[in-house]
Design a protein around this motif. Structure first.
Motif, PDB file in Angstrom:
ATOM      1  N   SER A 119       1.031  -1.656   0.546  1.00  0.00           N
ATOM      2  CA  SER A 119      -0.110  -0.694   0.186  1.00  0.00           C
ATOM      3  C   SER A 119       0.912   0.917   0.125  1.00  0.00           C
ATOM      4  O   SER A 119       0.419   1.982  -0.719  1.00  0.00           O
ATOM      5  N   GLU A 121       3.724   1.865  -1.202  1.00  0.00           N
ATOM      6  CA  GLU A 121       4.571   1.515  -2.296  1.00  0.00           C
ATOM      7  C   GLU A 121       3.571   2.453  -3.729  1.00  0.00           C
ATOM      8  O   GLU A 121       4.095   2.874  -4.420  1.00  0.00           O
ATOM      9  N   SER A 122       2.084   2.157  -3.842  1.00  0.00           N
ATOM     10  CA  SER A 122       1.265   2.989  -4.200  1.00  0.00           C
ATOM     11  C   SER A 122       0.536   4.153  -3.777  1.00  0.00           C
ATOM     12  O   SER A 122      -0.443   4.160  -4.648  1.00  0.00           O
TER      13      SER A 122
END
Length: 138
Positions: A119, A121-122
């Motif tokens: 989560s 990383e996005s």
């Protein structure tokens, strides 16, 4: 019993799944050798009821500092990065503060469960900046 190589700082309300996931993520990221790694988890190593019954808590801060510096590595486990329970707990903040006071003897690492890392990383940098700005550990 092997001497502990890493002290794990965490919150008792974490799920077992999140703890295992965070430790897997940490192990993968740091490439520690599982055969030579021995982690200190307070609920496995401290009989807190016995400490209270025997009144061994009178100097818990120096006992903790000695344990932490003898191990030399603190691994912080956060449940998430947006509103971590970890920074709302006095004892975990105390653990980090103690490690910081002994920064020449203790290295600090941080890990998250794998789903939280995905989560993160996005997530946009703006959202992360807002999350960090909203943290209040006082």
């Amino acid at each position: 019993r092997k001497p502990s190589t890493h002290f794990v700082s965490w919150v008792w309300s974490y799920t077992v799944a999140d703890m295992l996931s965070a430790l897997r993520s940490w192990q993968s990221k740091t490439c520690v050798e599982l055969e030579t790694t021995s982690i200190w988890l307070c609920w496995c190593c401290n009989n807190q009821r016995a400490m209270l019954m025997d009144r061994e808590y009178k100097d818990l801060s120096s006992t903790f500092a000695h344990r932490l510096t003898s191990i030399g590595k603190l691994v912080i486990v956060l449940d998430n990065f947006e509103d971590p329970i970890y920074i709302k707990r006095a004892w975990t903040v105390f653990e980090v503060w103690t490690a910081t006071l002994h920064s020449e003897e203790v290295t600090i690492e941080m890990t998250l469960p794998e789903h939280t890392m995905a989560s993160l990383e996005s997530t946009t940098l703006l959202t992360i900046k807002q999350s960090v700005r909203d943290l209040d550990a006082e």
